[in-house]
Enzyme design. Structure first.
Site, PDB file in Angstrom:
ATOM      1  N   ASN A   9      90.163  28.151  84.060  1.00  0.00           N
ATOM      2  CA  ASN A   9      89.749  29.311  83.695  1.00  0.00           C
ATOM      3  C   ASN A   9      88.950  29.145  82.404  1.00  0.00           C
ATOM      4  O   ASN A   9      88.894  30.213  81.626  1.00  0.00           O
ATOM      5  CB  ASN A   9      90.822  30.035  83.990  1.00  0.00           C
ATOM      6  CG  ASN A   9      91.196  30.753  85.083  1.00  0.00           C
ATOM      7  OD1 ASN A   9      90.509  30.473  86.007  1.00  0.00           O
ATOM      8  ND2 ASN A   9      92.554  31.062  85.247  1.00  0.00           N
ATOM      9  N   CYS A  10      88.969  27.938  81.706  1.00  0.00           N
ATOM     10  CA  CYS A  10      88.090  27.767  80.485  1.00  0.00           C
ATOM     11  C   CYS A  10      86.640  27.523  80.636  1.00  0.00           C
ATOM     12  O   CYS A  10      86.154  26.686  81.384  1.00  0.00           O
ATOM     13  CB  CYS A  10      88.859  26.522  79.952  1.00  0.00           C
ATOM     14  SG  CYS A  10      87.953  25.974  78.383  1.00  0.00           S
ATOM     15  N   ASP A  11      85.891  28.628  80.048  1.00  0.00           N
ATOM     16  CA  ASP A  11      84.351  28.394  80.085  1.00  0.00           C
ATOM     17  C   ASP A  11      83.915  27.134  79.758  1.00  0.00           C
ATOM     18  O   ASP A  11      83.132  26.390  80.163  1.00  0.00           O
ATOM     19  CB  ASP A  11      83.871  29.686  79.673  1.00  0.00           C
ATOM     20  CG  ASP A  11      83.973  30.938  80.244  1.00  0.00           C
ATOM     21  OD1 ASP A  11      83.969  30.879  81.433  1.00  0.00           O
ATOM     22  OD2 ASP A  11      83.682  32.049  79.773  1.00  0.00           O
ATOM     23  N   ARG A  14      84.385  24.375  82.097  1.00  0.00           N
ATOM     24  CA  ARG A  14      83.469  24.199  83.359  1.00  0.00           C
ATOM     25  C   ARG A  14      82.069  23.914  82.939  1.00  0.00           C
ATOM     26  O   ARG A  14      81.598  23.065  83.491  1.00  0.00           O
ATOM     27  CB  ARG A  14      83.657  25.952  83.525  1.00  0.00           C
ATOM     28  CG  ARG A  14      84.637  26.271  84.589  1.00  0.00           C
ATOM     29  CD  ARG A  14      84.288  27.385  85.433  1.00  0.00           C
ATOM     30  NE  ARG A  14      84.329  28.869  84.435  1.00  0.00           N
ATOM     31  CZ  ARG A  14      85.262  29.655  84.353  1.00  0.00           C
ATOM     32  NH1 ARG A  14      86.200  29.278  84.842  1.00  0.00           N
ATOM     33  NH2 ARG A  14      84.737  30.705  83.493  1.00  0.00           N
TER      34      ARG A  14
END
Length: 119
Positions: A9-11, A14
């Site tokens: 869930n870490c931009d 990603r």
């Protein structure tokens, strides 16, 4: 091959994983919360940062604040800090990358290009 410790869930994670894929970098992705970097890997990272612990910590995370590490970290031994990081992946700045002769903490594209020889 490098190991990439990331959180789904870490931009930033990603973006880093996308960059690695686009540049054909062989990698093994590990879930940082479930399987934090080992104490040995973290010691390599500490050494690569000249003994400075702070770059390895996710200073904007809730666990960092909840544990009061802003005040505790300066007086903490390297062994204690590494032990804490190896037990709590939320405390590790991500993505955390380690491989043969490579340690990267966080995603700075220019640094990744230089260290991984891509781009």
């Amino acid at each position: 091959m490098i190991s990439v410790y990331a959180y789904k869930n870490c931009d930033t994670c990603r973006k880093a994983l996308k960059w690695l894929k686009e540049n054909g970098v062989p990698r093994e992705v590990k879930a940082i919360r479930e399987t934090p970097p080992t104490a040995q890997e973290l010691m390599v990272a500490v050494e690569s940062h000249g003994g400075d612990l702070r770059p390895l910590f996710n200073t904007s995370g809730g666990d960092y604040r909840d544990l009061g590490l802003k005040d505790k970290l300066p007086g903490m031994s390297v062994a204690d800090a590494v032990s804490l990081l190896s037990e709590n992946g939320n405390l590790v700045k991500r993505p955390f990358v380690i491989g043969e002769g490579v340690v990267l903490v966080g995603f700075k594209e220019d640094e990744w290009k230089a260290k991984l020889g891509k781009g």
